[in-house]
Design a protein around this motif. Structure first.
Motif, PDB file in Angstrom:
ATOM      1  N   PHE A   1      -5.176  55.010  49.341  1.00 41.30           N
ATOM      2  CA  PHE A   1      -4.444  56.022  48.577  1.00 41.30           C
ATOM      3  C   PHE A   1      -3.116  55.479  48.064  1.00 41.30           C
ATOM      4  CE2 PHE A   1      -7.264  59.145  50.595  1.00 41.30           C
ATOM      5  CZ  PHE A   1      -7.549  59.945  49.506  1.00 41.30           C
ATOM      6  N   LYS A   2      -2.439  54.701  48.898  1.00 41.09           N
ATOM      7  CA  LYS A   2      -1.157  54.136  48.491  1.00 41.09           C
ATOM      8  C   LYS A   2      -1.339  53.214  47.290  1.00 41.09           C
ATOM      9  CE  LYS A   2       2.755  51.407  50.213  1.00 41.09           C
ATOM     10  NZ  LYS A   2       3.314  50.670  51.384  1.00 41.09           N
ATOM     11  N   GLU A   3      -2.381  52.379  47.345  1.00 36.72           N
ATOM     12  CA  GLU A   3      -2.636  51.455  46.248  1.00 36.72           C
ATOM     13  C   GLU A   3      -3.040  52.209  44.980  1.00 36.72           C
ATOM     14  OE1 GLU A   3      -5.622  47.710  45.250  1.00 36.72           O
ATOM     15  OE2 GLU A   3      -5.261  48.323  47.330  1.00 36.72           O
ATOM     16  N   LEU A   4      -3.840  53.280  45.161  1.00 38.67           N
ATOM     17  CA  LEU A   4      -4.272  54.082  44.015  1.00 38.67           C
ATOM     18  C   LEU A   4      -3.082  54.682  43.286  1.00 38.67           C
ATOM     19  CD1 LEU A   4      -6.286  55.651  42.231  1.00 38.67           C
ATOM     20  CD2 LEU A   4      -6.403  57.376  44.048  1.00 38.67           C
ATOM     21  N   PHE A   5      -2.175  55.286  44.041  1.00 39.99           N
ATOM     22  CA  PHE A   5      -1.025  55.933  43.389  1.00 39.99           C
ATOM     23  C   PHE A   5      -0.052  54.916  42.798  1.00 39.99           C
ATOM     24  CE2 PHE A   5      -2.439  59.526  46.019  1.00 39.99           C
ATOM     25  CZ  PHE A   5      -2.508  60.509  45.040  1.00 39.99           C
ATOM     26  N   GLN A   6      -0.005  53.726  43.378  1.00 44.01           N
ATOM     27  CA  GLN A   6       0.795  52.670  42.768  1.00 44.01           C
ATOM     28  C   GLN A   6       0.217  52.265  41.409  1.00 44.01           C
ATOM     29  OE1 GLN A   6       0.823  49.576  45.737  1.00 44.01           O
ATOM     30  NE2 GLN A   6       2.626  50.396  46.807  1.00 44.01           N
TER      31      GLN A   6
ATOM     32  N   ARG B   1       1.466  54.965  33.588  1.00 38.59           N
ATOM     33  CA  ARG B   1       1.730  56.412  33.569  1.00 38.59           C
ATOM     34  C   ARG B   1       1.042  57.104  32.400  1.00 38.59           C
ATOM     35  NH1 ARG B   1       6.827  54.228  34.836  1.00 38.59           N
ATOM     36  NH2 ARG B   1       7.578  54.781  36.921  1.00 38.59           N
ATOM     37  N   LEU B   2       1.176  56.568  31.199  1.00 47.89           N
ATOM     38  CA  LEU B   2       0.593  57.234  30.033  1.00 47.89           C
ATOM     39  C   LEU B   2      -0.926  57.301  30.138  1.00 47.89           C
ATOM     40  CD1 LEU B   2       0.906  58.541  27.269  1.00 47.89           C
ATOM     41  CD2 LEU B   2       0.852  56.243  26.243  1.00 47.89           C
ATOM     42  N   ARG B   3      -1.527  56.180  30.509  1.00 49.60           N
ATOM     43  CA  ARG B   3      -2.979  56.145  30.654  1.00 49.60           C
ATOM     44  C   ARG B   3      -3.441  57.132  31.734  1.00 49.60           C
ATOM     45  NH1 ARG B   3      -5.452  50.496  32.379  1.00 49.60           N
ATOM     46  NH2 ARG B   3      -4.760  51.207  34.431  1.00 49.60           N
ATOM     47  N   SER B   4      -2.717  57.142  32.839  1.00 51.89           N
ATOM     48  CA  SER B   4      -3.074  58.045  33.940  1.00 51.89           C
ATOM     49  C   SER B   4      -2.920  59.503  33.525  1.00 51.89           C
ATOM     50  CB  SER B   4      -2.191  57.755  35.160  1.00 51.89           C
ATOM     51  OG  SER B   4      -2.329  56.410  35.577  1.00 51.89           O
ATOM     52  N   PHE B   5      -1.818  59.776  32.799  1.00 54.48           N
ATOM     53  CA  PHE B   5      -1.586  61.158  32.364  1.00 54.48           C
ATOM     54  C   PHE B   5      -2.702  61.645  31.444  1.00 54.48           C
ATOM     55  CE2 PHE B   5      -0.032  63.851  28.874  1.00 54.48           C
ATOM     56  CZ  PHE B   5       0.280  65.004  29.597  1.00 54.48           C
TER      57      PHE B   5
ATOM     58  N   LEU C   1     -15.535  69.322  29.781  1.00 50.60           N
ATOM     59  CA  LEU C   1     -15.184  68.593  31.000  1.00 50.60           C
ATOM     60  C   LEU C   1     -15.812  67.205  31.015  1.00 50.60           C
ATOM     61  CD1 LEU C   1     -13.643  68.882  33.630  1.00 50.60           C
ATOM     62  CD2 LEU C   1     -15.670  69.914  34.655  1.00 50.60           C
ATOM     63  N   ALA C   2     -17.005  67.098  30.435  1.00 50.95           N
ATOM     64  CA  ALA C   2     -17.676  65.797  30.393  1.00 50.95           C
ATOM     65  C   ALA C   2     -16.874  64.784  29.584  1.00 50.95           C
ATOM     66  CB  ALA C   2     -19.073  65.944  29.802  1.00 50.95           C
ATOM     67  N   VAL C   3     -16.190  65.267  28.525  1.00 50.49           N
ATOM     68  CA  VAL C   3     -15.338  64.364  27.742  1.00 50.49           C
ATOM     69  C   VAL C   3     -14.252  63.762  28.628  1.00 50.49           C
ATOM     70  CG1 VAL C   3     -13.683  64.243  25.844  1.00 50.49           C
ATOM     71  CG2 VAL C   3     -15.808  65.536  25.560  1.00 50.49           C
ATOM     72  N   GLY C   4     -13.676  64.619  29.478  1.00 50.13           N
ATOM     73  CA  GLY C   4     -12.681  64.115  30.425  1.00 50.13           C
ATOM     74  C   GLY C   4     -13.300  63.141  31.407  1.00 50.13           C
ATOM     75  N   GLY C   5     -14.554  63.409  31.835  1.00 48.56           N
ATOM     76  CA  GLY C   5     -15.249  62.499  32.746  1.00 48.56           C
ATOM     77  C   GLY C   5     -15.502  61.143  32.112  1.00 48.56           C
ATOM     78  N   ILE C   6     -15.824  61.137  30.823  1.00 45.43           N
ATOM     79  CA  ILE C   6     -16.018  59.863  30.115  1.00 45.43           C
ATOM     80  C   ILE C   6     -14.706  59.074  30.100  1.00 45.43           C
ATOM     81  CG2 ILE C   6     -16.490  58.842  27.854  1.00 45.43           C
ATOM     82  CD1 ILE C   6     -18.457  61.177  27.385  1.00 45.43           C
ATOM     83  N   GLY C   7     -13.599  59.817  29.917  1.00 42.44           N
ATOM     84  CA  GLY C   7     -12.294  59.152  29.955  1.00 42.44           C
ATOM     85  C   GLY C   7     -12.030  58.520  31.312  1.00 42.44           C
ATOM     86  N   VAL C   8     -12.400  59.219  32.391  1.00 35.38           N
ATOM     87  CA  VAL C   8     -12.224  58.655  33.733  1.00 35.38           C
ATOM     88  C   VAL C   8     -13.074  57.406  33.906  1.00 35.38           C
ATOM     89  CG1 VAL C   8     -12.575  59.081  36.198  1.00 35.38           C
ATOM     90  CG2 VAL C   8     -11.636  60.883  34.753  1.00 35.38           C
TER      91      VAL C   8
ATOM     92  N   ILE D   1      -8.756  60.876  41.044  1.00 36.34           N
ATOM     93  CA  ILE D   1      -8.290  61.193  39.688  1.00 36.34           C
ATOM     94  C   ILE D   1      -8.878  62.527  39.221  1.00 36.34           C
ATOM     95  CG2 ILE D   1      -8.403  60.480  37.275  1.00 36.34           C
ATOM     96  CD1 ILE D   1      -8.281  57.579  38.261  1.00 36.34           C
ATOM     97  N   VAL D   2     -10.207  62.698  39.421  1.00 35.74           N
ATOM     98  CA  VAL D   2     -10.845  63.957  39.045  1.00 35.74           C
ATOM     99  C   VAL D   2     -10.259  65.116  39.848  1.00 35.74           C
ATOM    100  CG1 VAL D   2     -13.027  65.246  39.066  1.00 35.74           C
ATOM    101  CG2 VAL D   2     -12.999  62.879  38.287  1.00 35.74           C
ATOM    102  N   GLY D   3     -10.003  64.884  41.139  1.00 34.33           N
ATOM    103  CA  GLY D   3      -9.444  65.939  41.990  1.00 34.33           C
ATOM    104  C   GLY D   3      -8.062  66.373  41.549  1.00 34.33           C
ATOM    105  N   LEU D   4      -7.221  65.397  41.153  1.00 37.58           N
ATOM    106  CA  LEU D   4      -5.880  65.758  40.671  1.00 37.58           C
ATOM    107  C   LEU D   4      -5.973  66.615  39.405  1.00 37.58           C
ATOM    108  CD1 LEU D   4      -3.985  62.357  41.143  1.00 37.58           C
ATOM    109  CD2 LEU D   4      -3.551  64.498  42.368  1.00 37.58           C
ATOM    110  N   GLY D   5      -6.790  66.162  38.461  1.00 38.99           N
ATOM    111  CA  GLY D   5      -6.938  66.940  37.224  1.00 38.99           C
ATOM    112  C   GLY D   5      -7.559  68.302  37.481  1.00 38.99           C
ATOM    113  N   ALA D   6      -8.560  68.345  38.385  1.00 39.35           N
ATOM    114  CA  ALA D   6      -9.230  69.611  38.680  1.00 39.35           C
ATOM    115  C   ALA D   6      -8.278  70.602  39.338  1.00 39.35           C
ATOM    116  CB  ALA D   6     -10.431  69.363  39.581  1.00 39.35           C
ATOM    117  N   SER D   7      -7.445  70.123  40.264  1.00 37.82           N
ATOM    118  CA  SER D   7      -6.495  71.021  40.950  1.00 37.82           C
ATOM    119  C   SER D   7      -5.544  71.670  39.955  1.00 37.82           C
ATOM    120  CB  SER D   7      -5.706  70.237  41.998  1.00 37.82           C
ATOM    121  OG  SER D   7      -6.567  69.678  42.967  1.00 37.82           O
ATOM    122  N   MET D   8      -5.010  70.857  39.057  1.00 39.99           N
ATOM    123  CA  MET D   8      -4.111  71.411  38.043  1.00 39.99           C
ATOM    124  C   MET D   8      -4.879  72.314  37.081  1.00 39.99           C
ATOM    125  SD  MET D   8      -1.468  68.285  37.191  1.00 39.99           S
ATOM    126  CE  MET D   8      -2.687  66.985  37.103  1.00 39.99           C
ATOM    127  N   GLY D   9      -6.139  71.947  36.768  1.00 39.55           N
ATOM    128  CA  GLY D   9      -6.959  72.787  35.894  1.00 39.55           C
ATOM    129  C   GLY D   9      -7.260  74.138  36.498  1.00 39.55           C
TER     130      GLY D   9
END
Length: 409
Positions: free
Chosen positions: A7-12, A18-22, A292-299, A338-346
């Motif tokens: 998890f530490k490495e993932l968030f690093q 940042r832009l790509r992740s956002f 949502l699938a479009v977002g999944g393709i982005g992931v 990544i999907v979980g972060l986006g889903a929680s905010m969604g």
């Protein structure tokens, strides 16, 4: 490598890009919010239509008189069929799968209070009519009872809009109105109810008096309709066939002649509602799924880039003993985070949008969207599928990389 280190490495890595992740997380977030909102609208629309239909009554069938269109037993075509109160009793007695059957008189009459006049469809009904048609009284009033029927009382129950038109702000209870120049005492006013269909006039503009009073007042025993309720909605078509057979024997017409009497079975509407809204919600769900699938393709694309960027790391880990499933699990976990972060905010945004729409005046037309457990579970299932699909190929590719080729990067 421990979960904490993963998890530490993932968030690093997310912080470094940042832009790509956002943009990646935003795609999942927007897709989740869209899916939840569309499903909530579909559920609210369905429930609103069911509520509208309940204004007519629950699992009710209404029989209307018609004319014969087939010759039968020496009788020609075009013969009118007329109901009497005994017909309702006959149906209730001879069709065992009918819980209740009741007659209904009906006539458009002028109702007067002081200088105000209104034309209203006056129904002559039995007390059981209230439960069949959901015509419940406002506080302080009452519905017709058995003594009203037995004693042929001149009492009247008013629809809420009819009462408002006649009395305005004045309390109508206990007041006397004239029905075709005959005095009637107001005993109750109907509660407001949603009703988008009727077979003569909406109940808010109607009025109701005891059937016995109507029969004597109008000098007739010929009723307009018969209402009945089958014991089980699933057998409504079979009950309808039995009703045709009973009425055909009594009135001498061919039981296959469906124009001799008309039957509006609202149970057919409930079956239609279930089918049509299953299709509507499925369609809305597909729109949300593709969003949502479009977002999944982005992931998935991002994870492919991450695999490419971290080939040296993968090579080092493999060279010190990491198995292919270790590498695969790491990248699967990262995709799901990544999907979980986006889903929680969604979820939060979707729920917020649903709550914001509660006060928009659209309930009468399309209902009010609401977040139900069913909506949440469907969204969770779709998100799980998208997360799995988005992480599978990148994680599989990472696990199959050649160690030597990775170390050369």
């Amino acid at each position: 490598m421990s979960f904490f280190s993963l998890f530490k490495e993932l968030f690093q890595n997310l912080n470094q890009q940042r832009l790509r992740s956002f943009l990646t997380i935003f795609g999942i977030m927007w897709g989740t919010a869209t899916l939840i909102l569309l499903l909530a609208f579909g559920t609210g629309f369905r429930d609103q239509q069911v509520l509208n239909m309940r204004g007519m009554g629950d699992q009710l069938a209404i029989m209307f008189p018609g004319r014969t269109t087939m010759p039968f037993d020496g009788y020609g075509i075009g013969r009118p069929i007329r109901y009497k109160e005994a017909d309702a009793k006959l149906i209730a007695d001879q069709v065992s799968d009918i819980d209740v059957a009741t007659p209904e008189y009906m006539r458009s009459l002028e109702i007067t209070y002081k200088e105000k006049k209104r034309n209203s469809s006056v129904g002559g009904v039995y007390p059981v009519y209230q439960e069949l048609r959901n015509t419940f009284e406002q506080k302080g009033g009452r519905w017709l009872n058995e003594r009203d029927q037995e004693e042929r009382r001149r009492v009247i129950f008013l629809g809420n809009r009819l009462a408002e038109n006649l009395f305005g702000e004045e309390d109508p209870l206990g007041k006397t109105v004239m029905v075709a120049n005959t005095p009637f005492k107001v005993i109750g006013v109907m509660q407001e109810k949603i009703q988008n269909s009727s077979y003569n006039q909406q109940d808010r503009d109607r009025s109701f008096i005891p059937a016995s009073t109507f029969s004597v007042m109008m000098g007739t025993d010929q009723i307009n309709n018969i209402l009945y309720v089958p014991s089980d909605p699933a057998i409504a078509p079979a009950v309808m066939d039995q009703v045709y057979e009973v009425m055909a024997r009594r009135h001498r017409f061919d039981p296959k002649d469906r124009d001799a009497i008309g039957i509006w079975d609202t149970n057919e509407f409930w079956a239609f509602i279930n089918t049509i809204f299953l299709g509507i919600n499925g369609f809305l769900g597909m729109i949300g799924f593709f969003t949502l699938a479009v977002g999944g393709i982005g992931v998935a694309n991002i994870m492919f880039v991450v695999v490419q960027e971290r080939m040296k790391e993968i090579g080092i880990r493999r060279s010190v003993g990491a198995k292919g499933y270790h590498i695969m699990g790491q990248f699967f976990l990262e995709a799901f985070v990544i999907v979980g972060l986006g889903a929680s905010m969604g979820y939060v945004i979707g729920y917020g949008l649903i709550q914001a729409m509660q006060n928009i005046p659209i309930e009468e037309f399309v209902g009010t969207p609401y977040f139900s457990p069913q909506v949440g579970l469907i969204a969770l299932g779709v998100l799980g599928f998208v997360g799995f699909a988005a992480g599978l190929l990148p994680a599989w590719r990472a696990s199959k990389l050649n160690v030597v080729e990775c170390l050369r990067q």
